[in-house]
Design a protein around this motif. Structure first.
Motif, PDB file in Angstrom:
ATOM      1  N   GLU A  63       0.840  -1.193   0.000  1.00  0.00           N
ATOM      2  CA  GLU A  63       0.000   0.000   0.000  1.00  0.00           C
ATOM      3  C   GLU A  63       0.881   1.251   0.000  1.00  0.00           C
ATOM      4  O   GLU A  63       1.867   1.334   0.724  1.00  0.00           O
ATOM      5  N   GLY A  64       0.547   2.204  -0.875  1.00  0.00           N
ATOM      6  CA  GLY A  64       1.216   3.508  -0.859  1.00  0.00           C
ATOM      7  C   GLY A  64       2.595   3.537  -1.467  1.00  0.00           C
ATOM      8  O   GLY A  64       3.362   4.470  -1.223  1.00  0.00           O
ATOM      9  N   LYS A  65       2.971   2.537  -2.265  1.00  0.00           N
ATOM     10  CA  LYS A  65       4.309   2.518  -2.868  1.00  0.00           C
ATOM     11  C   LYS A  65       4.207   2.071  -4.316  1.00  0.00           C
ATOM     12  O   LYS A  65       3.545   1.091  -4.624  1.00  0.00           O
ATOM     13  N   GLU A  66       4.856   2.833  -5.206  1.00  0.00           N
ATOM     14  CA  GLU A  66       5.006   2.429  -6.596  1.00  0.00           C
ATOM     15  C   GLU A  66       6.485   2.151  -6.821  1.00  0.00           C
ATOM     16  O   GLU A  66       7.338   2.921  -6.384  1.00  0.00           O
ATOM     17  N   LEU A  67       6.800   1.054  -7.485  1.00  0.00           N
ATOM     18  CA  LEU A  67       8.184   0.607  -7.609  1.00  0.00           C
ATOM     19  C   LEU A  67       8.988   1.473  -8.572  1.00  0.00           C
ATOM     20  O   LEU A  67       8.474   1.931  -9.589  1.00  0.00           O
ATOM     21  N   SER A  68      10.274   1.655  -8.261  1.00  0.00           N
ATOM     22  CA  SER A  68      11.192   2.337  -9.173  1.00  0.00           C
ATOM     23  C   SER A  68      11.671   1.336 -10.220  1.00  0.00           C
ATOM     24  O   SER A  68      11.554   0.115 -10.030  1.00  0.00           O
ATOM     25  N   GLN A  69      12.238   1.829 -11.306  1.00  0.00           N
ATOM     26  CA  GLN A  69      12.764   0.937 -12.341  1.00  0.00           C
ATOM     27  C   GLN A  69      13.888   0.061 -11.795  1.00  0.00           C
ATOM     28  O   GLN A  69      13.987  -1.114 -12.142  1.00  0.00           O
ATOM     29  N   ASN A  70      14.735   0.609 -10.920  1.00  0.00           N
ATOM     30  CA  ASN A  70      15.805  -0.195 -10.308  1.00  0.00           C
ATOM     31  C   ASN A  70      15.223  -1.352  -9.504  1.00  0.00           C
ATOM     32  O   ASN A  70      15.720  -2.478  -9.569  1.00  0.00           O
ATOM     33  N   GLU A  71      14.165  -1.097  -8.753  1.00  0.00           N
ATOM     34  CA  GLU A  71      13.533  -2.158  -7.966  1.00  0.00           C
ATOM     35  C   GLU A  71      12.942  -3.228  -8.886  1.00  0.00           C
ATOM     36  O   GLU A  71      13.076  -4.419  -8.638  1.00  0.00           O
ATOM     37  N   VAL A  72      12.308  -2.797  -9.967  1.00  0.00           N
ATOM     38  CA  VAL A  72      11.730  -3.746 -10.924  1.00  0.00           C
ATOM     39  C   VAL A  72      12.841  -4.569 -11.581  1.00  0.00           C
ATOM     40  O   VAL A  72      12.703  -5.785 -11.758  1.00  0.00           O
ATOM     41  N   ASP A  73      13.961  -3.924 -11.927  1.00  0.00           N
ATOM     42  CA  ASP A  73      15.076  -4.634 -12.560  1.00  0.00           C
ATOM     43  C   ASP A  73      15.610  -5.746 -11.661  1.00  0.00           C
ATOM     44  O   ASP A  73      15.840  -6.870 -12.109  1.00  0.00           O
ATOM     45  N   VAL A  74      15.827  -5.441 -10.404  1.00  0.00           N
ATOM     46  CA  VAL A  74      16.351  -6.457  -9.483  1.00  0.00           C
ATOM     47  C   VAL A  74      15.297  -7.530  -9.222  1.00  0.00           C
ATOM     48  O   VAL A  74      15.604  -8.717  -9.187  1.00  0.00           O
ATOM     49  N   LEU A  75      14.056  -7.094  -9.091  1.00  0.00           N
ATOM     50  CA  LEU A  75      12.966  -8.038  -8.881  1.00  0.00           C
ATOM     51  C   LEU A  75      12.905  -9.058 -10.010  1.00  0.00           C
ATOM     52  O   LEU A  75      12.667 -10.239  -9.792  1.00  0.00           O
ATOM     53  N   SER A  76      13.161  -8.623 -11.231  1.00  0.00           N
ATOM     54  CA  SER A  76      13.088  -9.518 -12.390  1.00  0.00           C
ATOM     55  C   SER A  76      14.127 -10.634 -12.314  1.00  0.00           C
ATOM     56  O   SER A  76      13.951 -11.683 -12.923  1.00  0.00           O
ATOM     57  N   LEU A  77      15.191 -10.414 -11.567  1.00  0.00           N
ATOM     58  CA  LEU A  77      16.241 -11.426 -11.459  1.00  0.00           C
ATOM     59  C   LEU A  77      15.790 -12.618 -10.617  1.00  0.00           C
ATOM     60  O   LEU A  77      16.225 -13.736 -10.854  1.00  0.00           O
ATOM     61  N   ILE A  78      14.921 -12.403  -9.639  1.00  0.00           N
ATOM     62  CA  ILE A  78      14.461 -13.515  -8.801  1.00  0.00           C
ATOM     63  C   ILE A  78      13.029 -13.912  -9.113  1.00  0.00           C
ATOM     64  O   ILE A  78      12.571 -14.948  -8.661  1.00  0.00           O
ATOM     65  N   ALA A  79      12.311 -13.065  -9.844  1.00  0.00           N
ATOM     66  CA  ALA A  79      10.914 -13.359 -10.191  1.00  0.00           C
ATOM     67  C   ALA A  79      10.685 -13.008 -11.665  1.00  0.00           C
ATOM     68  O   ALA A  79       9.985 -12.046 -11.975  1.00  0.00           O
ATOM     69  N   PRO A  80      11.270 -13.784 -12.585  1.00  0.00           N
ATOM     70  CA  PRO A  80      11.209 -13.416 -14.002  1.00  0.00           C
ATOM     71  C   PRO A  80       9.819 -13.479 -14.624  1.00  0.00           C
ATOM     72  O   PRO A  80       9.600 -12.903 -15.688  1.00  0.00           O
ATOM     73  N   ALA A  81       8.869 -14.127 -13.973  1.00  0.00           N
ATOM     74  CA  ALA A  81       7.506 -14.206 -14.518  1.00  0.00           C
ATOM     75  C   ALA A  81       6.562 -13.217 -13.838  1.00  0.00           C
ATOM     76  O   ALA A  81       5.363 -13.215 -14.122  1.00  0.00           O
ATOM     77  N   ALA A  82       7.086 -12.362 -12.970  1.00  0.00           N
ATOM     78  CA  ALA A  82       6.224 -11.466 -12.192  1.00  0.00           C
ATOM     79  C   ALA A  82       5.544 -10.422 -13.058  1.00  0.00           C
ATOM     80  O   ALA A  82       6.055 -10.019 -14.104  1.00  0.00           O
ATOM     81  N   SER A  83       4.372 -10.015 -12.601  1.00  0.00           N
ATOM     82  CA  SER A  83       3.692  -8.881 -13.218  1.00  0.00           C
ATOM     83  C   SER A  83       3.522  -7.808 -12.152  1.00  0.00           C
ATOM     84  O   SER A  83       3.376  -8.105 -10.959  1.00  0.00           O
ATOM     85  N   ILE A  84       3.592  -6.564 -12.610  1.00  0.00           N
ATOM     86  CA  ILE A  84       3.496  -5.419 -11.714  1.00  0.00           C
ATOM     87  C   ILE A  84       2.207  -4.672 -12.038  1.00  0.00           C
ATOM     88  O   ILE A  84       1.997  -4.265 -13.188  1.00  0.00           O
TER      89      ILE A  84
END
Length: 154
Positions: A63-84
């Motif tokens: 709640e109350g947070k939108e991810l930065s591109q850096n956070e999405v980039d790192v997230l993709s390394l451990i969750a490559p099928a994730a949707s935001i």
């Protein structure tokens, strides 16, 4: 309404929903986002939920947070099928799947203590994303496991 038709986690007013996280990785996603429960952020976590695509998936709602591109980039390394999903006023206003970047900068710490990026030099860490992990651009050290342990604190 049967138990299977009820929402297990309620909707959020504003924030981010990260869906299709590989089962068992939700706590690592929270680590990437720097969420440890001490800041008062409202967070919902569902782990090992049934998924047609993944078998089992995790879901994180912040709640109350939108991810930065850096956070999405790192997230993709451990969750490559994730949707935001970005939610505003209870409506999904943006929906995107993560894409593995070719490079991540300033978000991971090289485990090689002799690497120039870990010394007191004004050098930002820089890792190429490779098939089996990430490779330091300065010393060629490859991180294959436990990526969240190498995330730089903000």
């Amino acid at each position: 309404m049967t138990d299977d038709q009820q929402l297990r986690v309620s909707k959020i007013r504003n924030g981010t929903v990260i869906d299709h996280i590989t089962g068992g990785q939700a706590l690592n996603v929270l680590a990437i986002l720097g969420i440890d429960g001490t800041s008062g952020d409202s967070v919902s976590v569902a782990m090992n939920m049934p998924s047609d695509r993944l078998g089992k998936k995790d879901i994180v709602k912040v709640e109350g947070k939108e991810l930065s591109q850096n956070e999405v980039d790192v997230l993709s390394l451990i969750a490559p099928a994730a949707s935001i999903n970005i939610v505003r006023d209870f409506e999904v206003v943006e929906k995107a799947r993560v894409e593995r970047p070719s490079m991540v900068e300033g978000v991971l710490e090289c485990p090689n203590h002799n690497c120039i990026s870990t010394e007191d030099e004004p050098v930002q860490s820089r890792f190429a994303v490779v098939d089996d992990g990430v490779r330091c651009e300065y010393c060629d050290t490859i991180i294959r496991d436990d990526l969240p342990a190498h995330i730089l604190a903000e």
